[in-house]
Design an enzyme around this catalytic site. Structure first.
Site, short mmCIF file in Angstrom:
data_model
loop_
_atom_site.label_atom_id
_atom_site.label_comp_id
_atom_site.label_asym_id
_atom_site.label_seq_id
_atom_site.Cartn_x
_atom_site.Cartn_y
_atom_site.Cartn_z
CE1 TYR A 56 -1.23 0.08 7.39
CE2 TYR A 56 -0.17 2.22 7.20
CZ TYR A 56 -0.16 0.90 7.03
OH TYR A 56 0.79 0.45 6.68
CE LYS A 103 0.55 1.93 3.25
NZ LYS A 103 1.91 2.62 3.82
P1 NDP Z 1 12.64 1.95 2.11
O1 NDP Z 1 13.03 3.18 1.70
O2 NDP Z 1 13.07 1.20 3.47
O3 NDP Z 1 12.67 0.56 1.27
C1 NDP Z 1 12.36 0.87 -0.12
C2 NDP Z 1 13.43 -0.02 -0.89
O4 NDP Z 1 13.03 0.14 -2.36
C3 NDP Z 1 14.93 0.43 -0.94
O5 NDP Z 1 15.52 0.10 0.15
C4 NDP Z 1 15.45 -0.06 -2.31
O6 NDP Z 1 15.86 -1.65 -2.19
C5 NDP Z 1 14.50 0.01 -2.99
N1 NDP Z 1 14.26 1.00 -4.05
C6 NDP Z 1 14.38 0.84 -5.45
N2 NDP Z 1 14.48 2.03 -5.94
C7 NDP Z 1 14.47 3.06 -5.16
C8 NDP Z 1 14.56 4.32 -5.04
N3 NDP Z 1 14.66 5.06 -5.92
N4 NDP Z 1 14.43 5.12 -3.95
C9 NDP Z 1 14.30 4.34 -2.74
N5 NDP Z 1 14.24 3.09 -2.83
C10 NDP Z 1 14.45 2.28 -3.79
O7 NDP Z 1 10.91 2.16 2.38
P2 NDP Z 1 9.96 1.23 3.11
O8 NDP Z 1 10.53 -0.38 3.31
O9 NDP Z 1 9.47 1.95 4.24
O10 NDP Z 1 8.54 1.33 2.18
C11 NDP Z 1 8.45 0.34 0.96
C12 NDP Z 1 7.01 0.13 0.69
O11 NDP Z 1 6.39 -0.62 1.79
C13 NDP Z 1 6.17 1.13 0.33
O12 NDP Z 1 5.31 1.03 -0.65
C14 NDP Z 1 5.56 1.37 1.97
O13 NDP Z 1 4.38 2.17 1.33
C15 NDP Z 1 5.39 0.02 2.11
N6 NDP Z 1 5.25 -0.12 3.54
C16 NDP Z 1 4.20 -0.84 4.13
C17 NDP Z 1 4.05 -0.85 5.35
C18 NDP Z 1 2.89 -1.70 6.13
O14 NDP Z 1 2.74 -1.56 7.15
N7 NDP Z 1 2.33 -2.23 5.16
C19 NDP Z 1 4.88 -0.22 6.30
C20 NDP Z 1 6.02 0.48 5.69
C21 NDP Z 1 6.31 0.64 4.48
P3 NDP Z 1 17.04 -2.21 -2.67
O15 NDP Z 1 18.28 -1.55 -1.86
O16 NDP Z 1 16.78 -3.62 -2.36
O17 NDP Z 1 16.74 -2.02 -4.26
#
Ligand code: NDP
Length: 390
Positions: free
Chosen positions: A237, A149
């Site tokens: 949420y 989401k």
């Molecule tokens: P993060 O920034 O921690 O992680 C995102 C990951 O995406 C990065 O670590 C990277 O992984 C990859 N990525 C690829 N391209 C990009 C870019 N241009 N900029 C940043 N990251 C990039 O975010 P979150 O983990 O907090 O969020 C990720 C998703 O999860 C979102 O959609 C968020 O809404 C969702 N979410 C859902 C939650 C829930 O409770 N359901 C809670 C928190 C987040 P890599 O280094 O492996 O390429």
């Protein structure tokens, strides 16, 4: 905050939670009795052996993927991780070693997942602005997709994702974990049972302080990667959980007012706070606030009917959701299982939908509905709060 695992639970609540989880099919699976006839939380089916489980690729190895999704797989019964997709090969290799995942892809060779028979499902855990592209590529590679989401940056992107799922005959779900979270399931079942009488008001407050220096928050403040502001990330949420509780009551009108400091440099590209309201066909009103400036974090839901009410705080967290119901005898704990089971239940729930060719409990159409509602809230707020008919 305390874990609620020690609280007494009764069979009615367990059954109620199961029914709310994913209909009769999941309910029949969700709960069982042990040899002494005592109710057991969780899935009565034995966890499958690794080789029998449905294989998943995790795309984007960030905070949520590493902190919650991967441990969720370890607790799942029918799902396992078979591939990682990342822009960071060292991190992918380290996590691959930790979890015994050998297939490692980059974003460039991602489409080669089409050739891997041990990848049936793909979990998109990327920034929102990348959801549509990577979801559609996975669907076109013949994989089923569970997308985090909010579903995408715009309702147009959501529609393209749904069209790709249909064209490729694959399932598409949005990872609304609260539908699999025990305390929220019990609350929803009380409402469905009529324990609150006629539901009149639902209040939702959700927010946290966004820190532009922290990379996972930095992209949330950039329109291209976030799609929208606090309402996209955290307010959703409240909206989605309220509509889960109001099961089937259609939204007929929407309004919103921005409520953030326009001079705050964090909010140059996205909104930092909004008050929003939905009028439902029954006449019930859902209203909420969403903010990137709440400190400390707030996650609160209140359901008020003409015979009782439910207050939940925190309502939508990973581990510690708590709630009370008052139907005239003072507040009684909702008393449900540990919130952390939501992650594995969601993975197994999507796996079941894939195996049985059924729609997921939280399908792409639900994700589209929510993005369209948030777009209408923004349209109202851009216009001084004038209601928008939907
Ligand atoms: P993060 O920034 O921690 O992680 C995102 C990951 O995406 C990065 O670590 C990277 O992984 C990859 N990525 C690829 N391209 C990009 C870019 N241009 N900029 C940043 N990251 C990039 O975010 P979150 O983990 O907090 O969020 C990720 C998703 O999860 C979102 O959609 C968020 O809404 C969702 N979410 C859902 C939650 C829930 O409770 N359901 C809670 C928190 C987040 P890599 O280094 O492996 O390429």
């Amino acid at each position: 905050m305390t874990h609620n695992t020690e609280k007494p639970i009764n069979r009615r609540q367990l059954l109620a939670a199961g029914a709310a989880a994913s209909g009769a099919l999941a309910a029949s699976r969700a709960f069982a009795q042990d040899a002494q006839g005592q109710p057991l939380m969780g899935d009565p089916q034995l966890p499958e052996a690794a080789a029998q489980r449905t294989g998943w690729a995790v795309v984007g190895l960030g905070t949520f993927a590493v902190g919650q999704v991967m441990p969720g797989f370890l607790a799942a019964s029918r799902a396992r991780m078979t591939a990682f997709v990342s822009g960071n090969p060292d991190k992918a290799a380290m996590l691959g070693q930790r979890y015994g995942v050998e297939r490692l892809y980059s974003y460039d060779n991602y489409d080669q997942i089409a050739d891997a028979d041990d990848i049936e499902c793909v979990y998109i855990v990327l920034p929102v602005g990348l959801h549509a592209e990577y979801t559609i590529r996975a669907l076109e590679a013949g994989k089923h997709v569970l997308c985090e989401k909010p579903m995408a940056s715009t309702s147009t992107e959501c529609e393209r994702m749904i069209a790709a799922a249909r064209a490729n005959d694959r399932r598409l779900g949005v990872a609304y974990r609260i539908h699999f979270e025990p305390t929220n399931q019990v609350a929803a079942q009380h409402i469905a049972n009529g324990d609150l009488g006629t539901l009149r008001h639902i209040r939702c407050e959700h927010g946290f302080p966004a820190n532009p220096q922290w990379p996972p928050h930095a992209w949330r403040l950039q329109r291209a990667l976030a799609g929208g502001g606090s309402m996209f990330d955290i307010g959703i949420y409240g909206l989605n959980t309220a509509l889960m509780a109001a099961a089937g009551d259609a939204v007929v009108e929407v309004s919103g007012l921005y409520s953030y400091d326009r001079s705050d440099p964090r909010f140059a590209e996205v909104e930092g706070g909004v008050d929003w309201r939905l009028r439902l066909a029954s006449g019930a009103i859902v209203s909420g606030s969403s903010s990137y400036s709440y400190s400390p974090y707030i996650s609160r839901q209140t359901y008020i009917g003409d015979k009782g009410n439910i207050t939940m705080s925190p309502a939508c967290t990973y581990y510690d959701n708590e709630g009370v119901i008052d139907t005239g005898n003072g507040p009684q704990p909702l008393g449900a299982g540990p919130a952390a089971t939501q992650f594995a239940s969601q993975l197994d729930g999507f796996t079941d939908a894939v195996r049985e060719g059924l729609a997921h409990l939280t399908p792409g159409e639900m994700g589209l509905r929510d993005i369209a509602l948030i777009e209408a809230i923004y349209a109202s707020a851009d216009n001084g709060g004038i209601p928008v008919t939907v």
